[in-house]
Design a protein around this motif. Structure first.
Motif, short mmCIF file in Angstrom:
data_model
loop_
_atom_site.label_atom_id
_atom_site.label_comp_id
_atom_site.label_asym_id
_atom_site.label_seq_id
_atom_site.Cartn_x
_atom_site.Cartn_y
_atom_site.Cartn_z
N TRP A 1 15.12 9.98 1.56
CA TRP A 1 13.87 10.14 2.37
C TRP A 1 12.79 9.58 1.79
CZ3 TRP A 1 14.67 10.81 7.15
CH2 TRP A 1 16.01 11.73 7.57
N HIS A 2 12.56 9.44 0.46
CA HIS A 2 11.52 8.98 -0.21
C HIS A 2 11.38 7.38 -0.22
CE1 HIS A 2 8.20 9.31 -3.08
NE2 HIS A 2 8.79 8.20 -3.81
N HIS A 3 12.46 6.71 -0.03
CA HIS A 3 12.66 5.35 -0.08
C HIS A 3 13.02 4.86 1.51
CE1 HIS A 3 12.00 4.85 -4.50
NE2 HIS A 3 12.78 5.67 -4.67
N LEU A 4 13.40 5.62 2.57
CA LEU A 4 13.59 5.16 3.59
C LEU A 4 13.27 4.10 4.44
CD1 LEU A 4 16.00 5.77 5.96
CD2 LEU A 4 14.30 7.36 6.61
N LEU B 1 8.19 -1.57 10.86
CA LEU B 1 8.06 -1.95 11.86
C LEU B 1 7.49 -3.67 12.18
CD1 LEU B 1 6.25 1.08 13.91
CD2 LEU B 1 8.49 0.34 14.06
N PHE B 2 6.46 -3.67 11.15
CA PHE B 2 6.10 -5.30 11.23
C PHE B 2 7.34 -6.03 10.81
CE2 PHE B 2 1.43 -3.50 10.86
CZ PHE B 2 0.93 -4.37 11.71
N TYR B 3 8.01 -5.71 9.78
CA TYR B 3 9.03 -6.51 9.38
C TYR B 3 10.15 -6.71 10.21
CZ TYR B 3 7.92 -6.24 4.35
OH TYR B 3 7.10 -6.22 3.25
N LEU B 4 10.60 -5.81 11.06
CA LEU B 4 11.55 -5.76 12.09
C LEU B 4 10.97 -6.69 13.66
CD1 LEU B 4 12.90 -2.22 12.28
CD2 LEU B 4 14.00 -4.28 11.22
N GLY B 5 9.71 -6.54 13.44
CA GLY B 5 8.99 -7.49 14.82
C GLY B 5 8.84 -8.65 14.52
N SER B 6 8.78 -9.17 13.03
CA SER B 6 8.40 -10.55 12.73
C SER B 6 9.52 -11.35 13.13
CB SER B 6 8.06 -10.57 11.18
OG SER B 6 9.39 -10.33 10.36
N ARG B 7 10.75 -11.00 13.08
CA ARG B 7 11.70 -11.88 13.47
C ARG B 7 12.03 -12.40 14.97
NH1 ARG B 7 11.36 -11.84 8.55
NH2 ARG B 7 12.99 -12.40 6.99
N ILE B 8 11.19 -11.32 15.87
CA ILE B 8 11.68 -11.54 17.23
C ILE B 8 10.79 -12.65 17.60
CG2 ILE B 8 11.03 -10.41 19.36
CD1 ILE B 8 11.64 -7.80 18.24
N PRO B 9 9.36 -13.00 17.40
CA PRO B 9 8.75 -14.21 17.59
C PRO B 9 9.60 -15.54 17.27
CG PRO B 9 7.09 -12.62 17.01
CD PRO B 9 8.50 -12.05 16.43
N ILE C 1 0.80 -1.10 0.13
CA ILE C 1 -0.06 -0.03 0.10
C ILE C 1 1.03 1.33 -0.10
CG2 ILE C 1 -1.61 1.15 1.41
CD1 ILE C 1 -2.68 -1.47 2.37
N GLY C 2 1.94 1.22 0.83
CA GLY C 2 2.65 2.41 0.95
C GLY C 2 3.50 2.39 -0.47
N PHE D 1 3.61 7.16 3.33
CA PHE D 1 4.69 7.05 4.05
C PHE D 1 4.48 6.39 5.51
CE2 PHE D 1 6.34 10.06 1.11
CZ PHE D 1 7.69 9.69 0.85
N VAL D 2 3.39 6.70 5.85
CA VAL D 2 2.77 6.11 7.21
C VAL D 2 2.89 4.59 7.03
CG1 VAL D 2 0.90 5.93 9.08
CG2 VAL D 2 1.48 7.98 7.94
N CYS D 3 2.14 4.08 5.95
CA CYS D 3 2.05 2.67 5.56
C CYS D 3 3.49 2.01 5.52
CB CYS D 3 1.42 2.18 4.35
SG CYS D 3 -0.48 2.68 4.68
N GLY D 4 4.40 2.67 4.89
CA GLY D 4 5.80 2.40 4.72
C GLY D 4 6.50 2.26 5.98
N TYR D 5 6.24 3.08 7.05
CA TYR D 5 6.72 3.09 8.30
C TYR D 5 6.42 1.93 9.16
CZ TYR D 5 10.07 7.11 7.52
OH TYR D 5 11.05 7.97 7.12
N ILE D 6 4.91 1.80 8.86
CA ILE D 6 4.39 0.58 9.78
C ILE D 6 4.75 -0.67 9.03
CG2 ILE D 6 2.01 -0.51 10.11
CD1 ILE D 6 0.74 2.30 10.02
N SER D 7 5.01 -0.81 7.88
CA SER D 7 5.47 -2.09 7.25
C SER D 7 6.96 -2.20 7.74
CB SER D 7 5.61 -2.08 5.73
OG SER D 7 6.41 -1.11 5.27
#
Length: 302
Positions: free
Chosen positions: A252-255, A195-203, A93-94, A187-193
């Motif tokens: 910044w556009h692709h950060l 967080l999801f990616y980084l959080g997926s490996r923790i479980p 979506i982002g 961009f909000v969706c991009g940053y949410i994604s």
């Protein structure tokens, strides 16, 4: 943060300029409708396609391992799978809302399809192997919540996507404010994604640590994911403009997507370490058992 800059500032061709591509590579133009004008952009597309292939085949080894032993629900973390598909959905979506590179949008679509297959297999074997009633109720509740979330997202998300199409296709009366809001939501969706990616490996890291084992999981899943994330991030970097003023805008556009790819690549190194550590521990156990049993057999004979 919405960047009010023309599309060419980010090496993205506007729709109106996509009618002709005189100096571009023909097969890339016909395949992706992206006008590639130099060697850096050419290799960006090629490496991006390699990334798609890596992620396309990443789930196949895990699907085979799960089919062979039927214990995918014990090996993979449900939180890992749910965070993964949530990250892929928000990433898609982002990418769409912020006019990311075509290769990024296509890659995100492949991600979502493979995630759905893996989650479907997980749910199948979880239901098949379920014996305890209480756990079965919890699983059903999770499935119901997941389905409701998908339905809600399916009802809400098409709105901004359609609005974006209207903004692009309407030549008169275009509102810069509405376009900025759409880009901001992207961009909000991009940053949410991210967080999801980084959080997926923790479980998954925690589940492996809890079991002291990686049995039932295929390392090729994470190895190909590492290759895919590396080539994905590299394809974005190679597309970077040569003008210094545009480099910062492009960065910044692709950060969010750069953080998501290279950040997950870093976390997958820890999963690789778990595979190495627990495999060595598993190889030591048979030798220790043999050393303990052999003297007992000798004593019995004597």
């Amino acid at each position: 943060m919405a960047l009010q800059q023309p599309p060419h500032a980010f090496n993205i061709s506007p729709v109106a300029d996509r009618r002709l591509c005189l100096n571009g590579t023909p097969w890339i133009w016909h395949l992706l409708e992206e006008c590639v004008g130099n060697a850096w952009e050419y290799w960006s597309v090629v490496i991006g396609l390699i990334s798609i292939v890596c992620f396309l085949f990443a789930a196949l080894p895990q699907l085979y391992v799960a089919y062979r032993n039927g214990k995918v629900d014990q090996a993979l973390s449900l939180g890992f799978l749910l965070c993964w598909i949530a990250g892929d959905l928000t990433s898609f979506i982002g990418c769409y809302l912020t006019n990311q590179l075509p290769i990024q949008i296509i890659t995100a679509i492949f991600y979502v399809n493979m995630d759905i297959i893996m989650i479907s297999q997980f749910a199948y074997y979880k239901l098949k192997n379920q014996k305890a009633t209480k756990c079965g109720i919890n699983l059903k509740n999770c499935c119901v919540i997941w389905v409701l979330m998908c339905i809600i997202l399916g009802l809400i998300l098409p709105g901004p996507l359609l609005l974006r199409n209207q903004v692009q296709n309407t030549l008169s009366g275009t509102s810069e404010k509405s376009h900025g809001m759409i880009e901001m939501s992207g961009f909000v969706c991009g940053y949410i994604s991210c967080l999801f990616y980084l959080g997926s490996r923790i479980p998954q890291l925690y589940k492996n640590f809890q079991r002291r084992s990686t049995e039932g999981t295929s390392y090729l899943l994470f190895a190909l994911a590492m290759m895919g994330n590396c080539t994905y991030g590299l394809s974005i970097v190679l597309k970077m403009p040569t003008t210094q003023d545009l480099v910062n805008l492009y960065f910044w556009h692709h950060l969010p997507w750069l953080i998501g790819s290279f950040g997950v690549l870093f976390l997958d190194i820890f999963i690789t370490a778990q595979f190495i550590l627990y495999r060595k521990r598993k190889e030591r156990r048979p030798s220790l058992v043999a050393l303990e049993v052999e003297p007992l057999l000798i004593n019995e004979d004597s």
